[in-house]
Design an enzyme around this catalytic site. Structure first.
Site, short mmCIF file in Angstrom:
data_model
loop_
_atom_site.label_atom_id
_atom_site.label_comp_id
_atom_site.label_asym_id
_atom_site.label_seq_id
_atom_site.Cartn_x
_atom_site.Cartn_y
_atom_site.Cartn_z
NE ARG A 113 -0.53 1.79 3.67
CZ ARG A 113 0.63 2.41 3.92
NH1 ARG A 113 1.74 1.73 4.22
NH2 ARG A 113 0.71 3.73 3.85
N GLY A 114 0.28 2.39 -0.11
CA GLY A 114 1.03 3.63 -0.23
C GLY A 114 1.18 3.97 -1.70
NE ARG A 140 -6.49 0.40 -2.18
CZ ARG A 140 -6.00 1.04 -1.10
NH1 ARG A 140 -4.72 0.95 -0.80
NH2 ARG A 140 -6.78 1.80 -0.36
CD GLN A 177 -3.92 2.25 7.19
OE1 GLN A 177 -4.54 2.71 8.14
NE2 GLN A 177 -4.46 2.09 6.01
CG ASP A 213 -3.49 7.66 -1.28
OD1 ASP A 213 -3.12 6.50 -1.55
OD2 ASP A 213 -3.46 8.13 -0.13
CE LYS A 231 -5.49 5.37 4.56
NZ LYS A 231 -6.27 4.29 3.88
#
Length: 312
Positions: free
Chosen positions: A44-45, A74, A174, A215, A226
Site C-alpha cells: 500500500r502507499g 484500487r 496504519q 494518494d 487517508k
C-alpha cells in the site's frame, strides 16, 4: 530494507498486514497474486503502488486484460494506474524493455524520496520541531525512506526533531502498526495519538507542522489522502499551524481538475466492525468506510514534491 523490489524474476514485497508482529516478504509471481496483495493492503502507499503496478505489467507478459484488471485494483491512488501505464507503454518492445522501465520507476522513487526529505526539511523553520502526521508515509509506503515520514527522518538525522505525534489512523491503524514501527526503527521520539485527538492537540499549541502524504493531487491542488486528513487540515488552519503535503510529482493528476472529481474508495463494512479479525460491533452492523478524504487546496500551506515546493 526495501518495501518492494524485483528479485529473481518475481516481485518481493513486505506483507504489511502482518506488521508490527512479523516481518514477512511475499514472493509474487502472477498478476492475480499481486492484485490480491494490493486489495488486502499487503502492499500500500501511493508510490509503492506505482512500482507494484509497473512490475505487475512484467508479470502480465503482454496479457492486456490482466493489465487492465491490475490498473483498476484500487481507484483512488493515481500512482498505481500511472505505474501500469508507464510500463505498458513499452509492451511492443518486449518484456526486457518493460522490466527496464519498471526498474527505472523503482529507482526514481528512491531518489524522489531523498529529494522530498531534504526539500521538506529545508522548508520547515526551527531546531526542535514537533510534527503531527497521519497514516503511514514512510519506507513502507514507497520503496525506501518515504514521503512525509521521509521529511521527518531527515529532520531527525539533522538533529532538528523534538517529537512526532503519530495518529493511529482508524480503521486499519496504519499509524499505530506501521508508522510507529518505522519511527521505532529509526530511533525517533514519538507518541501515538487517537485520530479524534489530533485537532484538539493542534488547538492547544505545541505542534509546529502537520505533514501528510497524498494518494492523488488534483490539478488545482485539492488532495486526497487517508481519511482523517481533512479534519487535521481544519484544525491546523484554526491553530495557525502549517499543513504540508509531501508527495512525488507522479501523484499530481492533471487530468483531474479538482477534488470533487476524485473517486473515493469505500472499503466496506468488515474493516470497521472488526479489528484484526476480532468483531467489535454487534453482528449485522453496517458501516460507511471511505478510505480517503479530500483536503481543499485553500487549507494546504504547501505541497512538497521531488522537484519543487508550491502553494496551491
Amino acid at each position: 530494507m526495501r518495501t518492494i523490489d524485483w528479485v529473481g524474476g518475481a516481485i518481493e514485497l513486505v506483507d504489511q498486514t502482518l506488521l508490527p508482529d512479523k516481518v514477512v516478504k511475499l514472493r509474487i509471481t502472477t498478476v492475480d497474486e499481486l492484485i490480491d496483495a494490493i486489495q488486502r493492503l499487503a502492499v500500500r502507499g501511493a508510490p509503492a503502488l506505482g512500482v507494484a503496478g509497473a512490475f505487475g505489467v512484467v508479470l502480465a507478459d503482454g496479457d492486456r486484460k490482466a493489465i487492465a484488471r491490475l490498473r483498476a485494483a484500487r481507484p483512488t491512488a493515481v500512482n498505481l494506474a500511472w505505474g501500469v501505464d508507464q510500463a505498458a507503454a513499452h509492451l511492443e518492445e518486449g518484456r526486457k524493455a518493460v522490466l527496464t522501465r519498471a526498474k527505472r520507476i523503482r529507482d526514481d522513487d528512491i531518489a524522489a524520496c531523498v529529494a522530498m526529505g531534504e526539500r521538506g526539511a529545508d522548508l520547515l523553520e526551527g531546531d526542535r520541531l514537533r510534527i503531527m502526521t497521519i497514516c503511514n508515509t514512510g519506507g513502507l509506503a514507497t520503496v525506501e525512506r518515504g514521503t512525509a515520514l521521509g521529511v521527518i527522518q531527515t529532520l531527525h538525522e539533522r538533529g532538528r526533531l523534538a517529537e512526532v505525534l503519530a495518529l493511529e489512523t482508524r480503521p486499519l491503524l496504519q499509524g499505530a502498526r506501521l508508522t510507529a514501527w518505522e519511527l521505532e526503527r529509526m530511533g525517533a521520539p514519538y507518541r501515538l495519538v487517537t485520530d479524534s485527538a489530533g485537532p484538539y492537540l493542534l488547538a492547544r499549541g505545541g505542534v509546529d507542522a502537520v505533514l501528510i502524504g497524498a494518494d492523488r493531487i488534483a490539478a488545482n491542488g485539492d488532495t486526497a489522502n487517508k481519511i482523517g486528513s481533512y479534519s487535521l487540515a481544519l484544525g491546523a488552519e484554526r491553530a495557525g499551524v502549517p499543513f504540508i503535503v509531501v508527495a512525488p510529482e507522479t501523484t499530481i493528476d492533471a487530468a483531474t481538475p479538482s477534488g470533487e472529481h476524485i473517486e473515493i474508495e469505500d472499503r466496506g463494512d468488515d474493516e470497521v466492525v472488526n479489528v484484526r479479525g476480532v468483531r467489535i460491533a454487534p453482528k449485522g452492523t453496517r458501516a460507511l468506510n471511505p478510505a480517503f478524504d479530500v483536503t481543499p487546496h485553500d487549507l494546504i500551506s504547501a505541497i512538497v514534491t521531488d522537484r519543487r515546493v508550491f502553494r496551491p
